[in-house]
Scaffold this motif. Structure first.
Motif, PDB file in Angstrom:
ATOM      1  N   PRO A 180      16.076  15.211  -2.341  1.00 43.36           N
ATOM      2  CA  PRO A 180      15.017  14.666  -1.476  1.00 43.36           C
ATOM      3  C   PRO A 180      15.413  13.321  -0.878  1.00 43.36           C
ATOM      4  CG  PRO A 180      14.430  14.446  -3.796  1.00 43.36           C
ATOM      5  CD  PRO A 180      15.657  15.289  -3.758  1.00 43.36           C
ATOM      6  N   THR A 181      15.081  13.129   0.387  1.00 48.42           N
ATOM      7  CA  THR A 181      15.332  11.848   1.041  1.00 48.42           C
ATOM      8  C   THR A 181      14.231  10.865   0.672  1.00 48.42           C
ATOM      9  OG1 THR A 181      14.207  12.706   3.010  1.00 48.42           O
ATOM     10  CG2 THR A 181      16.605  12.811   2.978  1.00 48.42           C
ATOM     11  N   ILE A 182      14.612   9.599   0.515  1.00 50.39           N
ATOM     12  CA  ILE A 182      13.690   8.543   0.081  1.00 50.39           C
ATOM     13  C   ILE A 182      13.615   7.469   1.157  1.00 50.39           C
ATOM     14  CG2 ILE A 182      13.235   6.773  -1.660  1.00 50.39           C
ATOM     15  CD1 ILE A 182      15.015   8.494  -3.553  1.00 50.39           C
ATOM     16  N   GLY A 183      12.402   7.056   1.490  1.00 50.77           N
ATOM     17  CA  GLY A 183      12.214   5.968   2.437  1.00 50.77           C
ATOM     18  C   GLY A 183      11.285   4.914   1.877  1.00 50.77           C
ATOM     19  N   LEU A 184      11.576   3.650   2.139  1.00 52.52           N
ATOM     20  CA  LEU A 184      10.703   2.544   1.745  1.00 52.52           C
ATOM     21  C   LEU A 184       9.792   2.205   2.922  1.00 52.52           C
ATOM     22  CD1 LEU A 184      13.253   0.189  -0.073  1.00 52.52           C
ATOM     23  CD2 LEU A 184      11.478   1.584  -1.142  1.00 52.52           C
ATOM     24  N   LEU A 185       8.478   2.224   2.690  1.00 52.22           N
ATOM     25  CA  LEU A 185       7.516   1.929   3.756  1.00 52.22           C
ATOM     26  C   LEU A 185       7.596   0.445   4.112  1.00 52.22           C
ATOM     27  CD1 LEU A 185       5.290   3.217   5.493  1.00 52.22           C
ATOM     28  CD2 LEU A 185       3.655   2.546   3.722  1.00 52.22           C
ATOM     29  N   THR A 234       6.041   2.792  -1.678  1.00 49.72           N
ATOM     30  CA  THR A 234       5.430   1.511  -1.358  1.00 49.72           C
ATOM     31  C   THR A 234       4.671   1.026  -2.588  1.00 49.72           C
ATOM     32  OG1 THR A 234       3.998   0.348   0.225  1.00 49.72           O
ATOM     33  CG2 THR A 234       3.307   2.554  -0.444  1.00 49.72           C
ATOM     34  N   GLU A 235       4.073  -0.165  -2.486  1.00 48.58           N
ATOM     35  CA  GLU A 235       3.248  -0.647  -3.604  1.00 48.58           C
ATOM     36  C   GLU A 235       1.808  -0.180  -3.407  1.00 48.58           C
ATOM     37  OE1 GLU A 235       0.848  -3.327  -3.227  1.00 48.58           O
ATOM     38  OE2 GLU A 235       1.170  -3.161  -1.071  1.00 48.58           O
ATOM     39  N   GLY A 236       0.996  -0.312  -4.457  1.00 53.59           N
ATOM     40  CA  GLY A 236      -0.295   0.347  -4.494  1.00 53.59           C
ATOM     41  C   GLY A 236      -1.316  -0.112  -3.480  1.00 53.59           C
ATOM     42  N   PHE A 237      -1.308  -1.386  -3.096  1.00 49.41           N
ATOM     43  CA  PHE A 237      -2.281  -1.871  -2.123  1.00 49.41           C
ATOM     44  C   PHE A 237      -2.043  -1.206  -0.769  1.00 49.41           C
ATOM     45  CE2 PHE A 237      -3.827  -4.694   1.171  1.00 49.41           C
ATOM     46  CZ  PHE A 237      -5.076  -5.062   0.717  1.00 49.41           C
ATOM     47  N   THR A 238      -0.802  -1.280  -0.303  1.00 45.04           N
ATOM     48  CA  THR A 238      -0.459  -0.684   0.980  1.00 45.04           C
ATOM     49  C   THR A 238      -0.631   0.828   0.950  1.00 45.04           C
ATOM     50  OG1 THR A 238       1.161  -2.451   1.345  1.00 45.04           O
ATOM     51  CG2 THR A 238       1.368  -0.474   2.709  1.00 45.04           C
ATOM     52  N   GLY A 239      -0.211   1.452  -0.144  1.00 42.17           N
ATOM     53  CA  GLY A 239      -0.308   2.903  -0.257  1.00 42.17           C
ATOM     54  C   GLY A 239      -1.742   3.391  -0.248  1.00 42.17           C
ATOM     55  N   ASN A 240      -2.630   2.654  -0.916  1.00 44.16           N
ATOM     56  CA  ASN A 240      -4.028   3.061  -0.954  1.00 44.16           C
ATOM     57  C   ASN A 240      -4.689   2.893   0.403  1.00 44.16           C
ATOM     58  OD1 ASN A 240      -7.155   2.375  -1.734  1.00 44.16           O
ATOM     59  ND2 ASN A 240      -6.228   3.833  -3.147  1.00 44.16           N
ATOM     60  N   VAL A 241      -4.350   1.806   1.107  1.00 41.56           N
ATOM     61  CA  VAL A 241      -4.885   1.609   2.454  1.00 41.56           C
ATOM     62  C   VAL A 241      -4.416   2.736   3.374  1.00 41.56           C
ATOM     63  CG1 VAL A 241      -4.785   0.134   4.503  1.00 41.56           C
ATOM     64  CG2 VAL A 241      -5.143  -0.895   2.262  1.00 41.56           C
ATOM     65  N   ALA A 242      -3.136   3.104   3.270  1.00 37.65           N
ATOM     66  CA  ALA A 242      -2.600   4.184   4.096  1.00 37.65           C
ATOM     67  C   ALA A 242      -3.316   5.501   3.807  1.00 37.65           C
ATOM     68  CB  ALA A 242      -1.100   4.334   3.859  1.00 37.65           C
ATOM     69  N   LEU A 243      -3.552   5.774   2.513  1.00 37.57           N
ATOM     70  CA  LEU A 243      -4.214   7.016   2.117  1.00 37.57           C
ATOM     71  C   LEU A 243      -5.642   7.071   2.654  1.00 37.57           C
ATOM     72  CD1 LEU A 243      -4.225   9.640   0.416  1.00 37.57           C
ATOM     73  CD2 LEU A 243      -5.028   8.253  -1.515  1.00 37.57           C
ATOM     74  N   LYS A 244      -6.406   5.988   2.457  1.00 37.53           N
ATOM     75  CA  LYS A 244      -7.796   5.972   2.900  1.00 37.53           C
ATOM     76  C   LYS A 244      -7.876   6.001   4.434  1.00 37.53           C
ATOM     77  CE  LYS A 244      -9.374   5.896  -1.240  1.00 37.53           C
ATOM     78  NZ  LYS A 244      -9.831   4.681  -1.911  1.00 37.53           N
ATOM     79  N   THR A 245      -6.926   5.353   5.105  1.00 36.82           N
ATOM     80  CA  THR A 245      -6.897   5.390   6.568  1.00 36.82           C
ATOM     81  C   THR A 245      -6.652   6.809   7.070  1.00 36.82           C
ATOM     82  OG1 THR A 245      -6.058   3.117   6.667  1.00 36.82           O
ATOM     83  CG2 THR A 245      -5.767   4.483   8.631  1.00 36.82           C
ATOM     84  N   ALA A 246      -5.723   7.508   6.438  1.00 33.50           N
ATOM     85  CA  ALA A 246      -5.430   8.894   6.839  1.00 33.50           C
ATOM     86  C   ALA A 246      -6.639   9.787   6.616  1.00 33.50           C
ATOM     87  CB  ALA A 246      -4.231   9.410   6.055  1.00 33.50           C
ATOM     88  N   GLU A 247      -7.311   9.633   5.469  1.00 39.94           N
ATOM     89  CA  GLU A 247      -8.490  10.451   5.188  1.00 39.94           C
ATOM     90  C   GLU A 247      -9.606  10.162   6.188  1.00 39.94           C
ATOM     91  OE1 GLU A 247      -7.911  10.940   0.335  1.00 39.94           O
ATOM     92  OE2 GLU A 247      -9.374   9.523   1.141  1.00 39.94           O
ATOM     93  N   GLY A 248      -9.782   8.878   6.506  1.00 41.53           N
ATOM     94  CA  GLY A 248     -10.815   8.512   7.479  1.00 41.53           C
ATOM     95  C   GLY A 248     -10.501   9.029   8.874  1.00 41.53           C
ATOM     96  N   THR A 249      -9.232   9.003   9.244  1.00 41.32           N
ATOM     97  CA  THR A 249      -8.825   9.509  10.553  1.00 41.32           C
ATOM     98  C   THR A 249      -9.067  11.006  10.672  1.00 41.32           C
ATOM     99  OG1 THR A 249      -7.137   7.767  10.729  1.00 41.32           O
ATOM    100  CG2 THR A 249      -6.904   9.679  12.177  1.00 41.32           C
ATOM    101  N   VAL A 250      -8.787  11.728   9.594  1.00 46.91           N
ATOM    102  CA  VAL A 250      -9.028  13.175   9.577  1.00 46.91           C
ATOM    103  C   VAL A 250     -10.510  13.461   9.831  1.00 46.91           C
ATOM    104  CG1 VAL A 250      -9.170  15.184   8.046  1.00 46.91           C
ATOM    105  CG2 VAL A 250      -7.073  13.842   8.152  1.00 46.91           C
ATOM    106  N   LYS A 251     -11.391  12.731   9.151  1.00 48.35           N
ATOM    107  CA  LYS A 251     -12.825  12.939   9.341  1.00 48.35           C
ATOM    108  C   LYS A 251     -13.258  12.565  10.756  1.00 48.35           C
ATOM    109  CE  LYS A 251     -13.966  12.232   4.458  1.00 48.35           C
ATOM    110  NZ  LYS A 251     -14.647  11.368   3.467  1.00 48.35           N
ATOM    111  N   GLN A 252     -12.655  11.514  11.300  1.00 56.03           N
ATOM    112  CA  GLN A 252     -12.978  11.086  12.654  1.00 56.03           C
ATOM    113  C   GLN A 252     -12.578  12.158  13.668  1.00 56.03           C
ATOM    114  OE1 GLN A 252     -10.962   7.498  13.784  1.00 56.03           O
ATOM    115  NE2 GLN A 252     -12.011   7.313  15.744  1.00 56.03           N
TER     116      GLN A 252
END
Length: 358
Positions: A180-185, A234-252
């Motif tokens: 698997p390829t690995i990327g740092l956000l 990534t670290e948890g703060f950034t990762g959680n913001v990204a996750l919640k943003t993606a979920e919110g965008t899907v609903k939008q």
């Protein structure tokens, strides 16, 4: 995991916003998909047993343990640990993994309390300072692993490397990707961009002697949906913001589509003609289809389901738990970590952490 007895899944039936009314139907759906599951249920008998009695197949595949205490969704982790240790449905589900009664634990309960109890009960693996929550992220290419999405706020370079090793092991075990390829956000793909910790983690991964760590480089937020890499770290703060943003965008987007499809008579007719396509799109955009965060870095597998999940979402989290246990994820991560730190101490003695000192 004992293949003769099937996959044993410990379920915190009291977790989430709806408790047994949603958790048990979700377990029943998962059992239909994976008939070899053996459930170990933990919850309050007065709430669990009346529902379980209406599900004879699930009841036959389950062992039930009464727990008078359940962790509230708004409870502070420290308070939950004090009041729920050894006796709550959440704790006992986790403890059953520690005692090898279960292969994996699943809970839709309070995330902070679940992480606190899991760390206290299971402890972190050798060489791991902090655990991470990993999720399976749908992309244009298929699926990727993203971590950390909420367990650790802030992370130094070595912790980001640890996350990379664990994420790669999960991708091999669950997504069946050999390298698997690995990327740092990061805020850009150029090596000069980002905080010192991210740049240092990139250097360590780039110089790693481990063939299994296929480091791609830095990735940006728009690479998450593209599926540019198999593992995004990534670290948890950034990762959680990204996750919640993606979920919110899907609903939008879903809300926009519903409004557009009912705006005029022609739009309604167009929707009727394209119902199949819209159904497939809705399934792709449904966050419940990829519900379930995996706690990595502990001496046991714990899955966090969304607290507001419906029965199908709960079944999705159990599906992930089943796949984790089936793939012997813990053993694979332990092997990868041991190999990584053994080679790191030999090739990069100035990295700041060795297998002997960890």
């Amino acid at each position: 995991m004992n293949s003769k007895t099937g996959i044993r899944i410990a379920l915190d039936v009291m977790g989430g916003d709806h408790g047994p009314a949603i958790i048990l139907p979700g377990a029943q759906i998962a059992l239909e998909r994976h008939p070899d599951i053996k459930f170990i249920l933990f919850g309050r008998d007065s709430e669990v047993l009346p529902i379980l009695e209406t599900m004879p197949r699930l009841k036959a595949a389950s062992t039930f343990h009464h727990c008078e205490v359940s962790v509230r969704m708004d409870e502070k982790p420290s308070q939950a640990l004090r009041q729920g240790r050894y006796k709550s449905s959440m704790w006992r589900a986790i403890d059953s993994v520690k005692t090898h009664e279960a292969d994996v634990a699943v809970s839709a309960g309070n995330t902070g309390a679940l992480m606190a109890m899991a760390k206290f009960c299971l402890r972190t693996m050798a060489n791991i300072e902090r655990p991470a929550i990993a999720c399976i992220w749908p992309t244009l290419r298929g699926e990727s692993i993203v971590l950390d999405v909420g367990a650790t706020i802030g992370a130094d370079a070595q912790q980001l490397v640890d996350f990379s090793v664990m994420g790669a092991a999960m991708a091999r075990a669950v997504l069946a990707i050999s390298r698997p390829t690995i990327g740092l956000l990061n805020i850009g793909v150029e090596e000069v961009k980002g905080q010192d910790e991210i740049r240092e983690a990139g250097r360590l991964l780039k110089e790693s002697p481990i063939d299994g760590l296929n480091y791609h480089g830095f990735v940006e937020g728009n690479d998450l949906g593209r599926g540019t890499v198999d593992v995004v770290v990534t670290e948890g703060f950034t990762g959680n913001v990204a996750l919640k943003t993606a979920e919110g965008t899907v609903k939008q987007v879903a809300s926009y589509l519903r409004a557009s499809m009912t705006h005029t008579l022609m739009a309604r007719l167009g929707y009727l003609l394209a119902r199949g396509a819209f159904k497939r799109l809705r399934e792709k955009l449904d966050p419940g289809k990829v519900n379930g965060g995996v706690f990595l870095g502990l001496n046991g597998i714990v899955i966090k389901s969304h607290g507001s999940s419906d029965a199908e979402g709960t079944a999705s989290a159990i599906d992930i738990a089943y796949a984790m246990a089936k793939a012997d994820l813990i053993q694979k991560i332990e092997q990868d970590l041991a190999e990584f730190y053994s080679s790191l101490s030999a090739h990069l003695p100035d990295s700041g952490k060795t297998a002997e000192s960890a």
